[in-house]
Structure formats: C-alpha cells, structure tokens
Motif scaffolding. Structure first.
Motif, short mmCIF file in Angstrom:
data_model
loop_
_atom_site.label_atom_id
_atom_site.label_comp_id
_atom_site.label_asym_id
_atom_site.label_seq_id
_atom_site.Cartn_x
_atom_site.Cartn_y
_atom_site.Cartn_z
N ASP A 72 0.83 -1.21 0.00
CA ASP A 72 0.00 0.00 0.00
C ASP A 72 0.86 1.26 0.00
OD1 ASP A 72 -2.37 -1.31 -0.16
OD2 ASP A 72 -3.02 -0.94 1.90
N ASN A 73 1.99 1.23 0.69
CA ASN A 73 2.91 2.38 0.68
C ASN A 73 3.38 2.67 -0.74
OD1 ASN A 73 4.60 1.41 3.79
ND2 ASN A 73 2.65 2.47 3.45
N VAL A 74 3.75 1.60 -1.46
CA VAL A 74 4.22 1.74 -2.84
C VAL A 74 3.12 2.37 -3.70
CG1 VAL A 74 4.87 0.48 -4.92
CG2 VAL A 74 5.90 -0.13 -2.72
N LYS A 75 1.90 1.87 -3.56
CA LYS A 75 0.79 2.40 -4.37
C LYS A 75 0.47 3.84 -3.99
CE LYS A 75 -1.80 -1.27 -3.44
NZ LYS A 75 -2.95 -2.20 -3.41
N ALA A 76 0.55 4.16 -2.71
CA ALA A 76 0.28 5.53 -2.27
C ALA A 76 1.27 6.51 -2.88
CB ALA A 76 0.36 5.61 -0.74
N ILE A 77 2.53 6.13 -2.94
CA ILE A 77 3.57 7.01 -3.50
C ILE A 77 3.38 7.14 -5.01
CG2 ILE A 77 6.06 7.27 -3.87
CD1 ILE A 77 6.43 5.78 -1.15
N ILE A 78 3.04 6.06 -5.69
CA ILE A 78 2.80 6.10 -7.14
C ILE A 78 1.65 7.06 -7.46
CG2 ILE A 78 1.85 4.78 -9.06
CD1 ILE A 78 4.75 4.26 -8.85
N VAL A 79 0.54 6.93 -6.73
CA VAL A 79 -0.61 7.81 -6.95
C VAL A 79 -0.20 9.27 -6.70
CG1 VAL A 79 -2.89 8.48 -6.10
CG2 VAL A 79 -2.37 6.07 -6.47
N ASP A 80 0.56 9.48 -5.63
CA ASP A 80 1.06 10.82 -5.31
C ASP A 80 1.85 11.43 -6.45
OD1 ASP A 80 0.23 11.85 -2.92
OD2 ASP A 80 2.19 11.78 -1.99
#
Length: 496
Positions: A289-297
């Motif tokens: 989820d951290n990886v996906k959060a940063i990608i969306v950011d």
C-alpha cells in the motif's frame, strides 16, 4: 377559535425558536475569550459556519486575497469547526518558514488523505515524523533526483515529438484542443517514467486522476467539519472518493502484477522499479500500500500541475502578442530550422525560462498550499496561535504582493531578467513550489515536463484563437480545485 389557537401555537413556536437562537448567540459571545489583545484580526463571523459566508461566491484564493487586503496578511478565519491562520505576504511566510517550520510541519487528517492517500501513507498527506522523513528521503535521493530526472529525457523528447506529429496530422487551420492534448502528453510521460510503458487502462487511469483532483479542492463540508463524519456520507464525498480510489487501486495492482523488475543499472530504473527494490530493503521497508500511495502521489502531483502550467503559459502568451513573438523568435533563432528538439538545445534559452517563471508567479500550480497543522501552541508575530490551528499559505496572494512586484497583476516575463530567482524567491515573494520541509520535492521533474513541451508547441506552430477572435478575447476564467485550471478548455488554431 381553532384558527386563534393555531396562530397562538405558531407564535409560541416562533418565540421559542427565536429565544433559542438568541441564547445560543449570547452563550457563544459570553464564552469567547475576554481578551483579544493577542488574537489575530478577523472578519465578522456567524455561529456554526464561522467565516465561511465571506467566501461564498468567490474563487477561494481570490476571496482570501481580498480579505487579507482588508484584515491583514496574517489573519484568522474560523472555517466551520476548523481554526485557520491565513498567510498572504512574503514577510509572514518568511518568518514561518525560517522560524516555525517544524512547529507547523504536520498535516491535518483529511478524508482525502485517509482514502486517496492509503491512510496518510503517501508523501503529501503523511504526518510529520519518521515515516514521512524516510519517504521524503526516498523521493529526493531515488525518485526525483537530478540524475533520475535526466534519465527520462529521451522519453520526454519522444512523446513531445509524437504530439507535434499528431497536431500536424490534424491539419493547419483546424482548431486543436490543447488542454486535452497537453494533459494526455504529460500523463503519458509520467506513465512511462513510472511503469516503463503506457498502460492498458491509460484513459480510465487519467480520467480517474482528473476526477480525484476535482474532488480534493479543500473547502468542502468534510474539510470544514472534519469531526462530523455523518456529513461526509450525506455529502456523498466519501462514496465518490472511495469509488475513485478503488478504480485507481485496481489499475495499479494490475500494473504491478504484470511488471518485471529490471536487473539493469539503477540509472534505467522506472519509478516502480525503484519502489519495488526498496520495498523489501533492510534499511526501510515499504508495504504494498505504501508503494501504491507514492505512485498515486507522484502521478497526481506531477501530471495536472505541469499540464496546467503549460496551458496558462500559452494562454498568457496569446493574450500578450509581444511576449509570444519574442519567445518564438528566440526558439526559432536558436534551433535554426531543426526538426526535433532535444533538451540541450533549449537549456540556455533565457526568455523561454522567463516566460515559465512569470507563468508560475501568476498561476502557481497550487495557489493554496496544502494545509499545515500546528502541533503546539506558539506566539507568531506577537499573536497567540493555539495547538491544532491550521495554516493556509495563499501563494496566489504572495506571488502578487504589490510591495514586491511592480504591476503585480500583469504578465511581464522581463521582470525576472538579471534575477537569480530559480524555484523560490530570496524574500519568499515567489513560492510556486512552496518552501520549507514540506516544499514540493518534484520541482526539477515538474520544470523539465513544462519546458520541453512548451518549447515544441511554440517552435513548431503559430497559434491564434478560433473564429477570428482577437487576442484580448481569450477567456482567462479559473476553475478552483486542488490545482486551479482554466474554466474552459484551451482551443487554438495552429498554422505551420
């Protein structure tokens, strides 16, 4: 008799209601702090909504600028249940960023951060602390370093050339929707930088990003009444954000599942390669989820801001034929008939860079920087600021402060001549990317994604408004959101 009794009952009900309102107002006035000696200036307020009525019918950054001119560049607003300090001058911004940056380093909890930011584990919404410091470090050293930005040069050049070819294929003299084409271009650059290629659901992904940006403007009911959770449901905001989040999450899950991590040198890694490599590192582990959060950011913060800046730059140049002629002459003289533009060709073009700076001054990507929150009571410029007060930097007003800028409302690229200003003014009078610890870490990538596309659009084509309209008829109306975009799409007619 019945009508008399009914009238008496109605009168009694009205009297009780009026008495209740009067009692509530008197109670609120009586329980307010007796001393206003150390309180910030503020407009008159109403019960419950506070000062929100002063912003009704305004575009928030402009409404706040007008209030600041009347009540001061450091003022207090009660926005529903949220106590907010509005900063509207370079002087006040400088004091906060240089003296109280850590004090105001936190982010308030928001519905957007909870849902879109994967429970505030992205870069933008993460609270100030060890996790945020580590993620910020990853961004500056691994994801957004000058070396990494440079590594995406070839794909920027390729996608810009694709846009030029697409516009030429549409034919000279036919209107082109530049808003749509520019956003599509920047989105494709980011997709390739993040994932190494375009994605199957590219259109769905970008449409959801656009929708998310429209939903996160910052002055909705859940922003001014954060503790009233039932309002978040009644307004439909929670449901809309959840729907957007699920769609984006599914697309990113599919991309990650299909992605093969490269074993080549770190120079050629995509953003996803870097994050997946760091995900299982011993130094600092990231969850899926951290990886996906940063990608969306990265995608949302970079795509709309760069695309919007290019749109406003072209809009201002159409409105100012003198500047348009000057920047095109510089480009055409330097490139001397060259077909494809490489970044090295335009690196030293001074007037092009002046145009970009002046555009960022008049149209900062985020006119109201994302809220900060005070984590302890503090005395600021002689005023007592309570714990949990939220800070709103009105960069739109700061960048147009008449004490620092002559003819502040006018587009004059030459004002930056002989200036050492790059991404931040020495006196904090120019803050397109913010300042301090929460300053945008992607300024280098953002500028690279503005400069080359803008150069291609201006070098290869001459532009005019459709239907023979004169340059002064261009619509410059804004539409407020997380970023402030044009109210109408930019439709122009190319000739080549």
């Amino acid at each position: 008799m019945k009508s008399i009794l009914k009238a008496m009952a109605l009168s009694l009900t009205s009297s009780i209601a009026l008495a209740t309102i009067i009692f509530f107002v008197i109670y609120k006035l009586a329980t307010r702090s007796k001393s206003t000696k150390n309180s910030l200036p503020e407009p008159w307020r109403l019960p419950i909504i506070g000062h929100m009525h002063h912003l009704i019918g305004t575009i928030p950054h402009r409404g706040l600028m007008d209030l600041a001119r009347k009540y001061g560049s450091l003022m207090h607003l009660q926005l529903g249940e949220v106590s907010a300090i509005v900063v509207s001058s370079p002087k006040a911004a400088k004091e906060i960023f240089t003296t109280y940056d850590i004090t105001f380093g936190n982010r308030p909890e928001t519905l957007s951060g909870e849902i879109i930011g994967y429970h505030n584990t992205d870069i933008v919404f993460a609270p100030y602390g060890e996790y945020w410091r580590q993620v910020r470090k990853i961004c500056t050293l691994d994801l957004l370093s000058a070396k990494k930005v440079k590594s995406y040069q070839s794909l920027r050049e390729e996608e810009c050339w694709n846009l030029v070819q697409e516009i030429k294929a549409s034919g000279s003299g036919r209107p082109v929707n530049l808003s749509e084409n520019i956003f599509k271009l920047i989105a494709m650059i980011f997709c390739r930088a993040a994932f190494g290629k375009g994605i199957k659901e590219h259109k769905e992904f970008t449409e959801n990003v656009k929708e998310m940006l429209r939903e996160t403007g910052g002055l909705d009911v859940e922003d001014i009444f954060p503790s009233k959770k039932f309002l978040h449901h009644l307004s439909g905001k929670r449901a809309r954000l959840t729907s957007i989040h699920k769609k984006l999450d599914n697309i990113i899950n599919n991309v990650v599942a299909e992605h093969n991590v490269k074993t080549a040198s770190k120079t050629n890694e995509t953003l996803l390669d870097v994050l997946l490599r760091l995900k299982d590192s011993a130094e600092f582990q990231l969850t899926a989820d951290n990886v996906k959060a940063i990608i969306v950011d990265m995608f949302t913060a970079g795509t709309d801001t760069s695309a919007t800046t290019i749109e406003w730059a072209i809009s201002e140049l159409i409105k100012c034929p003198r500047a348009m002629e000057k920047v095109q002459a510089e480009l055409r003289k330097a490139l001397n008939g060259k077909e494809k533009i490489h970044e090295e060709d335009i690196k030293e073009l001074s007037y092009l860079n002046l145009v970009i700076k002046e555009t960022l001054r008049l149209h900062p990507p985020l006119p109201l920087l994302l809220r900060r929150e005070c984590h302890q009571a503090v005395n600021l410029a002689g005023y007592d600021i309570p714990n949990k007060a939220r800070l709103i930097f009105n960069v739109f007003a700061i960048n147009r402060d008449p004490e620092y800028w002559k003819d502040a409302e006018t587009f004059i690229p030459e004002r930056f001549e002989n200036s050492s200003t790059t991404i931040m003014g020495a006196e904090y009078e120019f803050l397109p990317f913010g300042a301090g610890r929460r300053m945008c870490p992607g300024s280098a990538l953002g500028l690279a994604n503005v400069q080359l596309p803008l150069a291609n659009i201006l070098y290869h084509f001459n532009w005019k408004l459709p239907n023979g309209a004169s340059y002064d008829q261009i619509d410059m109306t804004e539409r407020f959101g997380l970023t402030v975009v044009r109210q109408t799409e930019l439709l122009l007619v190319p000739s080549f």
